[in-house]
Write a protein that holds these residues in place. Structure first.
Motif, PDB file in Angstrom:
ATOM      1  N   ILE A   1      -5.440   5.697   0.124  1.00 39.55           N
ATOM      2  CA  ILE A   1      -4.287   4.927   0.597  1.00 39.55           C
ATOM      3  C   ILE A   1      -4.780   3.513   0.859  1.00 39.55           C
ATOM      4  CG2 ILE A   1      -2.576   4.631   2.424  1.00 39.55           C
ATOM      5  CD1 ILE A   1      -2.676   7.664   2.859  1.00 39.55           C
ATOM      6  N   ASN A   2      -4.142   2.526   0.241  1.00 42.76           N
ATOM      7  CA  ASN A   2      -4.520   1.123   0.424  1.00 42.76           C
ATOM      8  C   ASN A   2      -3.378   0.382   1.094  1.00 42.76           C
ATOM      9  OD1 ASN A   2      -6.044  -1.264   0.205  1.00 42.76           O
ATOM     10  ND2 ASN A   2      -5.034  -1.812  -1.720  1.00 42.76           N
ATOM     11  N   LEU A   3      -3.636  -0.140   2.294  1.00 43.80           N
ATOM     12  CA  LEU A   3      -2.654  -0.884   3.076  1.00 43.80           C
ATOM     13  C   LEU A   3      -2.857  -2.369   2.802  1.00 43.80           C
ATOM     14  CD1 LEU A   3      -3.564   1.053   6.309  1.00 43.80           C
ATOM     15  CD2 LEU A   3      -1.536   1.521   4.932  1.00 43.80           C
ATOM     16  N   VAL A   4      -1.832  -3.038   2.309  1.00 43.02           N
ATOM     17  CA  VAL A   4      -1.982  -4.425   1.860  1.00 43.02           C
ATOM     18  C   VAL A   4      -1.140  -5.350   2.734  1.00 43.02           C
ATOM     19  CG1 VAL A   4      -1.767  -6.014  -0.082  1.00 43.02           C
ATOM     20  CG2 VAL A   4      -2.380  -3.619  -0.492  1.00 43.02           C
ATOM     21  N   THR A   5      -1.793  -6.304   3.392  1.00 41.74           N
ATOM     22  CA  THR A   5      -1.093  -7.260   4.245  1.00 41.74           C
ATOM     23  C   THR A   5      -0.629  -8.466   3.429  1.00 41.74           C
ATOM     24  OG1 THR A   5      -3.248  -8.190   4.834  1.00 41.74           O
ATOM     25  CG2 THR A   5      -2.310  -6.606   6.348  1.00 41.74           C
ATOM     26  N   PRO A   6       0.398  -9.160   3.893  1.00 39.40           N
ATOM     27  CA  PRO A   6       0.829 -10.387   3.210  1.00 39.40           C
ATOM     28  C   PRO A   6      -0.240 -11.471   3.316  1.00 39.40           C
ATOM     29  CG  PRO A   6       2.533  -9.568   4.709  1.00 39.40           C
ATOM     30  CD  PRO A   6       1.277  -8.808   5.019  1.00 39.40           C
ATOM     31  N   THR A   7      -0.097 -12.482   2.498  1.00 38.21           N
ATOM     32  CA  THR A   7      -0.892 -13.700   2.622  1.00 38.21           C
ATOM     33  C   THR A   7       0.059 -14.846   2.945  1.00 38.21           C
ATOM     34  OG1 THR A   7      -0.718 -14.417   0.314  1.00 38.21           O
ATOM     35  CG2 THR A   7      -2.428 -12.791   0.845  1.00 38.21           C
TER      36      THR A   7
END
Length: 667
Positions: free
Chosen positions: A152-158
């Motif tokens: 599971i890869n949790l991706v935050t905004p930039t």
């Protein structure tokens, strides 16, 4: 899945996923693709994968990870208390009532698990992410993972894709309050993003009060058109009371009551953590390289059956290369990577007297060293057909130094060298429709709570998984279907042996995990109340047939822990003006078992939920959601045993009727 791959893939349907030529819009130098780019990328995987965009879960309370994963077929999330939940993918960590096992968790592609493999969800802020990627089983090789459940890869905004300002407030039953604010922006080559949230909850059950403050920040700088570096900082502090498992009759008859022993011991899990990392991305023509380093610190104050006080120091580095070019006139995509992940757990254990440290009972230093190398090549032998081959190698060391010798020296060291190959194919049948198949090996090393260094007969869990499936969209209907069968040797089980003691880790011998993962969505135009209004149907069905295979003690019994059939479905009316409303259900028909001997069962249940909201064009939105509206008494999670008697205290009740509301402003 709600939106998931289906709706996102609609805009890409005109071009086969793997056959697309690289266009300037597809080239990601930053190392953080936006949602559309990530969707295009994940569709090159020859197996079961999902993307859940934030639009699918930020219109809910997003209290814990289940609010993100609820509509992903093949994933079963079972809340325990507060933010804690047990997550299983294809039967990974099937016997774990706490933490997560058999799934690699990443934050922006950087490892979150401790170096010995464990993970819990107290540090995760589900409302902080732009999207979440789920790679089931061997399809997680892209990150070098070889766990049975995948990654599971949790991706935050930039700062380049975040709103300048975004704030929300959520309130709900049982004293739930959560506030969150984020900001992002960019100036020339520099961009930044930050989000902070704070929450508290009294809890449905006695002795389940919890609170948390979490922050996620990143800062990126574009050094040149082909080089960018990004720094990440994540910090969290959480406090959570633990109500404890109870007997089946108590779980269903008086679900709000805590186990009195847990109350007397004032059992808790309090965690402070800080994560610092950097990832730098380079592009050299047709080759992209991501390289980075990370450091994770965690302090856990954990009075349970005894008082655990430990500090985790993890550090590591990673590099990943992706090269896309033609070889002999055939398109080829080569992925190479390596990860170093080392760490230390410094533990002291005391007699627990009402959350007060008594006499010292254990003291140890646990050290883990992990080096993994992985490679995967996808060769397009025909314009629409790609053949994939890959391998992962893991060199792992587990070393314990016992500092409390009055009960004997528990020191020891174990070394593991494990190879995990993979092969598959991906066929773009026509634009927007894919067929895939693969066979993969996985390997998992026991974690330190399994007493891995002294249990010399404990061996790694190995599995061979076969998978076939299809995903795509035709007209207004999207689908995602995977069928799999895993043959497992030495499945790691965490068996509850007593009411007030940790579980014991054993190898289960030969077992089989097989099942079906079926996701569908459909949009039906209505034009009933306005031009463009529609009904949107989303469904996720998971079939899990997990069993022993000729075990000397349990024969061909079913493996306990999760329901055989599990369905989530939602029907929403959506008005073009922004209003939406509709019911959804969570249904686990049929009993499943709580123990290996198949003597104690968990009853079936069905939950009725309803949500409504309005998304205004000026950035203001609100929602109202009711969960378990019939106030069904049911069991959410079970801590499994070898053989469980009728009064075994291994059950966690599910939450009763609850109502939540939220207001969000995005500018």
């Amino acid at each position: 899945m709600r939106v998931s791959l289906f709706a996102l893939a609609a805009s890409l349907a005109a071009v086969p996923a793997f056959a697309q030529e690289a266009r300037p819009a597809d080239i990601v130098v930053t190392g953080t693709p936006d949602t559309e780019q990530a969707t295009r990328e994940i569709q090159r995987t020859a197996g079961g994968v999902e993307i859940v965009p934030d639009t699918a879960f930020k219109g809910t309370p997003v209290q814990h990870i289940k609010d993100i994963l609820a509509f992903v077929p093949g994933v079963i999330a079972q809340p325990r208390m507060g933010d804690d939940a047990r997550v299983s993918i294809r039967g990974s960590g099937l016997s774990r009532a706490y933490g997560i096992r058999g799934i690699s968790v990443y934050l922006d592609g950087i490892p979150m698990n401790t170096s010995d493999g464990l993970m819990d969800f107290f540090e995760i802020d589900p409302s902080a992410y732009r999207y979440v990627e789920i790679y089931k089983g061997g399809n997680a090789l892209r990150f070098g993972s070889n766990a049975l459940g995948g990654a599971i890869n949790l991706v935050t905004p930039t700062g380049r894709d975040a709103a300048p300002f975004d704030a929300r407030i959520d309130i709900g039953s049982y004293g739930y309050v959560k506030g969150q604010a984020s900001a992002g922006g960019n100036a020339g080559n520099l961009d930044w993003f930050g989000t902070v949230s704070a929450q508290r909850i009294d809890g449905y059950r006695e002795h389940s009060r919890g609170s948390a403050v979490r922050g996620n920040f990143n800062l990126g700088y574009r050094l040149s058109p082909n080089v960018e570096t990004r720094f990440y900082l994540t910090a969290a502090t959480t406090e959570q009371e633990i109500p404890g498992e109870v007997g089946k009759a108590a779980a269903l008859g008086t679900p709000r009551a805590a186990n009195p022993v847990w109350i007397a011991q004032d059992q808790q899990r309090n965690v402070d953590s800080v994560r610092i990392s950097n990832r730098t991305s380079f592009r050299f023509g047709e080759t992209r390289v991501d390289a980075g380093v990370f450091y994770n610190w965690r302090r856990v104050d954990h009075p349970i059956y005894q008082y655990l006080d430990y500090t985790v120091d993890d550090y590591g580095a990673f590099v990943r290369l992706v090269d896309e070019r033609s070889i002999g006139g055939l398109r080829n995509r080569l992925t190479l990577g390596a990860t170093l992940h080392n760490g230390t757990i410094d533990t002291e254990q005391f007699v627990n007297t009402a959350a007060t440290k008594g006499a010292l009972t254990a003291s140890m230093i646990d050290r883990s060293r992990n080096f993994s190398f992985y490679a995967e090549d996808a060769l397009s032998v025909l314009p629409q057909l790609s053949l994939i081959a890959g391998v992962q190698y893991l060199d792992a060391v587990r070393d314990r130094r016992d500092r409390f010798l009055s009960n004997g020296d528990q020191s020891g060291r174990r070394d593991f060298q494990l190879w995990s190959p993979k092969a598959g194919l991906l066929w773009d049948v026509r634009p927007g429709v894919q067929l895939f198949g693969n066979v993969s090996r996985s390997a998992e090393v026991p974690s330190f709570d399994a007493n891995v260094v002294t249990a010399t007969n404990l061996k790694p869990q190995r599995a061979t998984t076969f998978e076939i499936g299809s995903r795509g969209r035709s007209g207004g209907v999207g689908w995602d279907v995977s069928l799999y069968r895993s043959r497992i040797d030495g499945e790691l089980q965490c068996l509850t042996t007593g009411p007030f003691s940790p579980c014991s880790i054993v190898n289960a011998g030969k077992t089989v995990h097989q099942g079906a993962e079926i996701g569908v969505d459909a949009a039906v135009p209505l034009s009933a109340f306005a031009s463009g209004d529609r009904l949107v149907l989303t469904g996720a069905y998971t079939y899990s047939d997990f069993r022993f295979d000729g075990d000397p003690l349990y024969g061909d019994n079913e493996l306990p822990g999760v329901p055989k059939h599990y369905l989530r479905a939602e029907l929403l009316y959506r008005h073009p003006g922004g209003f939406y409303a509709g019911p959804n259900v969570e249904w686990a028909p049929g009993r499943y078992f709580a123990d290996n001997a198949n003597t104690l069962t968990v009853d079936p249940y069905a939950l009725l939920n309803l949500r409504a909201g309005f998304d205004a064009s000026d950035g203001l939105s609100f929602y109202l959601e009711g969960r378990n509206l019939t106030d069904k008494h049911y069991i959410s999670t079970v801590a499994i045993a070898g053989t469980a008697g009728p009064g075994a205290e291994i059950f966690n009740p599910g939450t009763g009727r609850a109502v939540h509301a939220g207001l969000r402003f995005e500018w």
